[in-house]
Structures are given as structure tokens and as C-alpha cells.
Design an enzyme around this catalytic site. Structure first.
Site: not given
Ligand code: NDP
Length: 291
Positions: A18, A157
């Protein structure tokens, strides 16, 4: 020219089911890279891999929980077995634990570090020898503006991302002699599932944070207002593409515009002034003045 640089490159992306990871996979596959998609939600990954294949790209979906050692090993081994190499690792998987530090169970804090930092390091440790043998490669760590600015009620976080910044800086120096670049991406607010997941994960903590309830309510309203300024995951994907193709890449890339602004304010403002500004912006200042 840049597209040619990515053609046939094998790029492993965690958190590809995602948000930023999904948009990045689409973007890089569209430029000719072979993307390896890792996350826990199998159907989402499969669906994305099929979509990429249908538009002429190459994608391999490998369901992975990055906190599980066997999954990390399988991810790297399966990728090598299928493609014979790894050119870049995009460490993107992560989530945000919210809540006042007083109320977040230590186990929940450990879990956030486990996903955002320790597992990321463990996966990187598996990939480094491969990049080193190849004599080149890139590791892109998706941090956050929160990797440089810690906020009330998100400090757990934010601490995971601050630590990631430090690990990335150290690693950059260690791997430079081997031709491996380490790059940090610092997104600001991006419209993805992130806030929804953070809210879900943190619900029980927030519900039990009685003395902090009025601040948290104000904060939630602030986050809602900020949604208006949130960037698109595609903008982050485009910046990650730059991190993979710039020669040489910069150590850090911030995105979108408000991320640059926040980082500049943090850098140039006196700390007490920045604190005040942040509290004011987050709707917390009125609690201070009334106390
Ligand atoms: P989403 O929640 O849309 O995506 C997070 C992704 O991480 C998902 O694909 C989820 O997949 C995966 N994930 C979480 N836990 C695990 C796990 N244990 N094993 C494998 N995959 C995992 O959020 P974002 O796309 O926004 O986040 C992506 C990155 O960007 C993160 O590191 C976040 O900290 C960073 N970020 C986001 C910001 C924002 O405002 N959105 C701002 C700054 C940084 P699944 O659940 O299928 O495992």
C-alpha cells in the site's frame, strides 16, 4: 536516460502492499525495473504484481513479515534464486505508534522499533554482502520528517525514525568504499493508510490516556486539518526514483514542499522558538497558557 539506468535493475521494496511502497513499485516497474514486492498482505501483493505484469512490467510478489527472521531470509534467497541479483533495497515498511510516552506499554514501543528499525537492519545485513560482491548498489531508507523532528504524542514512532537516520548516516560511510550508496528519504505528510493504521494500532493506548485526552483531541483535529496539505505517494515514488538514478545521489531527499519548510524551520529556528511554534501549530499551546 534515467529510465535506461533502471532497466532490468532488480529492486526489492518492503511495504509494497500500500501507500508509498505500492506507488514506488508501480513507478519503478514503469521505468523498466524488475520489482520484488514484500509485505504481509498476500492478496494485495499478488494483485499489484498482476497489474504490473499486465502493463508489460516485471514484478515478483513475496509475502513477508519483515519482523520474522525466516521470512527475511526467504525474501532474499527467493529473489536471488529468481533473478540472480539485487541492485537496490528500498526499506519502506513501517507504521506509527501513537500515544503519550507515559501510557504506551513498553512492549508496544519494542514492537514499533522491531518493525521500523531492527528488522530493517536485519534485512539490510542480508542484502549488504550481495551488493558488496556485485561492487555496487543502493539502499534507500524511508525515514520521515519525523526522523528529524520529534512531536508530542508520536515520540515513539519519531524515535524509530531518528534512530534510522543515525543508522543510515553510519552505514553511508561504511559502505561508500564498496560503491554502495545509502540514501534517506524524508517524506512529510503523505496521504496513505498510515494514519488509519497508526490510529488502529494505538487505539487502546489513546483510550486509556485519560489525563492527556484534551490534548489528544486537539491533536486529532490538527491532523485532520493537515490532511489538506498531505502529499501524494506518487510524489515520494518520483523522489525515490531520483535517489536510485542521481549520480551521485544526495544523502537525503525531502518531499513534498512542506517537508522542506519544516526541516528548514527546525534547522534555523532557536529550539525554544521551534518548540513553541510546533505546539501552537498542533493546537497544544492553549493548554500551556491556561495552566
Ligand atoms: P501504509 O500504511 O500505507 O504502508 C505501510 C506498509 O508497510 C504496508 O505495505 C504494510 O504492509 C507494510 N508493513 C508494515 N508492517 C510490516 C511488516 N511487519 N512486515 C512487512 N511489511 C509491513 O503507510 P505509508 O505508505 O505511508 O508508509 C510507508 C513508509 O513511509 C513507512 O516507513 C512510514 O513510516 C513512512 N512515512 C509515511 C508518511 C506518511 O505521512 N504517510 C510520512 C513519512 C514517512 P502489510 O500490512 O501488508 O504488511
Amino acid at each position: 536516460m534515467k529510465e535506461a539506468k533502471l532497466r532490468d535493475r532488480v529492486i526489492l521494496i518492503t511495504g509494497a502492499s500500500s501507500g508509498i511502497g505500492e506507488a514506488t513499485a508501480r513507478h519503478l516497474a514503469g521505468e523498466g525495473a524488475t520489482v520484488v514486492l514484500a509485505a504481509r498482505r498476500r492478496e494485495r501483493l499478488q494483485h499489484l504484481a498482476e497489474e504490473i505484469a499486465a502493463s508489460g512490467g516485471r514484478a515478483l510478489a513475496i509475502p513477508t513479515d519483515i519482523t520474522v527472521d525466516a521470512d527475511r531470509r526467504h525474501l532474499v534467497e527467493h529473489t536471488l534464486h529468481t533473478h540472480g541479483r539485487i541492485d537496490a533495497l528500498i526499506n519502506n515498511a513501517g507504521y506509527g505508534q501513537r500515544g503519550p510516552i507515559e501510557c504506551v506499554p513498553i512492549e508496544a514501543i519494542r514492537q514499533n522499533f522491531e518493525t521500523n528499525l531492527f528488522s530493517l537492519i536485519a534485512l539490510t545485513q542480508l542484502v549488504i554482502p550481495i551488493l558488496r560482491t556485485q561492487g555496487r548498489g543502493r539502499i534507500v531508507n524511508v525515514s520521515s520528517v519525523a526522523g528529524r523532528i520529534a512531536r508530542p504524542f508520536s515520540a515513539v514512532y519519531d524515535a524509530t525514525k531518528h534512530a534510522l537516520e543515525a543508522i543510515s548516516d553510519g552505514l553511508r560511510g561504511e559502505l561508500a568504499p564498496f560503491g554502495i550508496h545509502v540514501i534517506v528519504i524524508e517524506p512529510g505528510f503523505i496521504r496513505t493508510e498510515f494514519l488509519h493504521v497508526a490510529q488502529d494500532v494505538s487505539r487502546s493506548v489513546l483510550e486509556r490516556a485519560e489525563p492527556y485526552a484534551p490534548f489528544i483531541a486537539d491533536l486529532d483535529r490538527w491532523y485532520e486539518r493537515w490532511q489538506r496539505w498531505a502529499g501524494r505517494p506518487e510524489a515520494v515514488a518520483a523522489v525515490i526514483r531520483r535517489a536510485l538514478t542521481d549520480e551521485p545521489p544526495r544523502p537525503r531527499y525531502a518531499v513534498p514542499g512542506h517537508a522542506h519548510l519544516l526541516l528548514a524551520l527546525k534547522r534555523w529556528f532557536p529550539e525554544s522558538l521551534f518548540d513553541r511554534l510546533l505546539r501552537q501549530q498542533m493546537g497544544l499551546a492553549r493548554h500551556l497558557s491556561s495552566s
